[in-house]
Design a protein around this motif. Sequence first.
Motif, short mmCIF file in Angstrom:
data_model
loop_
_atom_site.label_atom_id
_atom_site.label_comp_id
_atom_site.label_asym_id
_atom_site.label_seq_id
_atom_site.Cartn_x
_atom_site.Cartn_y
_atom_site.Cartn_z
N ILE A 153 0.83 -1.20 0.00
CA ILE A 153 0.00 0.00 0.00
C ILE A 153 0.87 1.25 0.00
O ILE A 153 0.62 2.21 -0.72
N PHE A 154 1.91 1.23 0.85
CA PHE A 154 2.86 2.34 0.93
C PHE A 154 4.27 1.79 1.03
O PHE A 154 4.48 0.69 1.55
N GLU A 155 5.22 2.58 0.57
CA GLU A 155 6.63 2.31 0.84
C GLU A 155 7.25 3.58 1.41
O GLU A 155 6.99 4.68 0.90
N ILE A 156 8.04 3.44 2.45
CA ILE A 156 8.75 4.57 3.03
C ILE A 156 10.24 4.27 2.98
O ILE A 156 10.67 3.18 3.35
N ARG A 157 11.00 5.23 2.50
CA ARG A 157 12.44 5.03 2.31
C ARG A 157 13.22 6.07 3.09
O ARG A 157 12.89 7.26 3.07
N LYS A 158 14.26 5.60 3.75
CA LYS A 158 15.21 6.50 4.40
C LYS A 158 16.11 7.08 3.31
O LYS A 158 16.65 6.35 2.49
N GLU A 159 16.24 8.41 3.29
CA GLU A 159 17.09 9.06 2.30
C GLU A 159 18.52 9.19 2.84
O GLU A 159 18.71 9.27 4.06
N PRO A 160 19.53 9.17 1.97
CA PRO A 160 20.91 9.30 2.44
C PRO A 160 21.11 10.54 3.29
O PRO A 160 20.74 11.65 2.89
N SER A 161 21.68 10.35 4.47
CA SER A 161 21.91 11.46 5.39
C SER A 161 22.87 11.02 6.48
O SER A 161 22.86 9.86 6.90
N PHE A 162 23.69 11.93 6.96
CA PHE A 162 24.61 11.60 8.04
C PHE A 162 23.89 11.51 9.38
O PHE A 162 24.39 10.90 10.31
N PHE A 163 22.72 12.13 9.49
CA PHE A 163 22.04 12.20 10.78
C PHE A 163 20.68 11.49 10.79
O PHE A 163 19.94 11.62 11.73
N GLY A 164 20.35 10.73 9.78
CA GLY A 164 19.09 9.99 9.77
C GLY A 164 17.89 10.90 9.81
O GLY A 164 16.94 10.66 10.52
N ARG A 165 17.90 11.97 9.02
CA ARG A 165 16.92 13.02 9.15
C ARG A 165 15.78 12.99 8.14
O ARG A 165 14.78 13.65 8.34
N LYS A 166 15.91 12.27 7.04
CA LYS A 166 14.93 12.41 5.97
C LYS A 166 14.35 11.06 5.54
O LYS A 166 15.09 10.09 5.35
N PHE A 167 13.03 11.04 5.38
CA PHE A 167 12.32 9.86 4.89
C PHE A 167 11.30 10.30 3.85
O PHE A 167 10.77 11.41 3.93
N THR A 168 11.03 9.43 2.88
CA THR A 168 10.05 9.74 1.84
C THR A 168 9.01 8.62 1.76
O THR A 168 9.38 7.44 1.75
N VAL A 169 7.74 9.00 1.70
CA VAL A 169 6.62 8.06 1.65
C VAL A 169 6.05 8.05 0.24
O VAL A 169 5.66 9.09 -0.30
N TYR A 170 5.98 6.85 -0.36
CA TYR A 170 5.42 6.67 -1.69
C TYR A 170 4.15 5.82 -1.59
O TYR A 170 4.16 4.78 -0.95
N LYS A 171 3.11 6.27 -2.23
CA LYS A 171 1.87 5.50 -2.27
C LYS A 171 1.96 4.48 -3.38
O LYS A 171 2.32 4.82 -4.52
N GLN A 172 1.62 3.21 -3.08
CA GLN A 172 1.81 2.12 -4.03
C GLN A 172 0.50 1.58 -4.59
O GLN A 172 0.52 0.58 -5.30
N THR A 173 -0.61 2.21 -4.28
CA THR A 173 -1.91 1.70 -4.74
C THR A 173 -2.78 2.85 -5.20
O THR A 173 -2.60 4.00 -4.76
N THR A 174 -3.71 2.53 -6.08
CA THR A 174 -4.70 3.53 -6.54
C THR A 174 -6.06 3.26 -5.91
O THR A 174 -7.02 3.96 -6.21
#
Length: 197
Positions: A153-174
């Motif tokens: 339904i969703f995928e969330i990815r940690k983005e490259p960062s030295f401090f673990g600060r950024k994540f992106t949520v992608y919707k996988q369903t319509t």
Amino acid sequence: MKDIKYPIHFKFRVTTFSNDFEATDADGRTIYYVREKIFKWRDHIMVYRDGSKSEMLYEFVSNKLIDFQQTFTINDHNKRVIGKVRRKSIKSLWRSTFNLLDENDQHDHTITEKNPWTKFWDGLFGELPIIGMLSGYVFNPSYILKNQFGEPIFEIRKEPSFFGRKFTVYKQTTKDIDDERFVLSLMLMVLTERTNG
């Protein structure tokens, strides 16, 4: 959660004494501001409309003080239960799993790591002197939110960062789904997993 454009971005603030992060949509609009007080005996997380923290929309309240089968209840501003998020078992080196329960305590969705080897290598690499500081830029875990039929339904990815600060949520369903509960559940998961990768 209407008219929200995906992907959604979570960005932590590193200048406060709380685990604060802002959630923005693809147009850069702030849709939530999340704050976890770090000096409380019982975990209590508040979700505001924006960084002014003048309007609280939701709160996450833990049922236990220890990190074993910990369950968070998601309430709206009227104390109505939206759902619950339960860590499946004690935090392990291999794979993090969170069970999502609806307002009737029925388990209907699950969040799991897409590739548990990422956490393994991050833990191993992170123990190395000096270069271990780069682990957060090299090893970036992803998590999949699936329904009871195993459909993503969703995928969330940690983005490259030295401090673990950024994540992106992608919707996988319509399909027509409960975006509100699922995005809130992913925000809660991120607060507990932000140090992995």
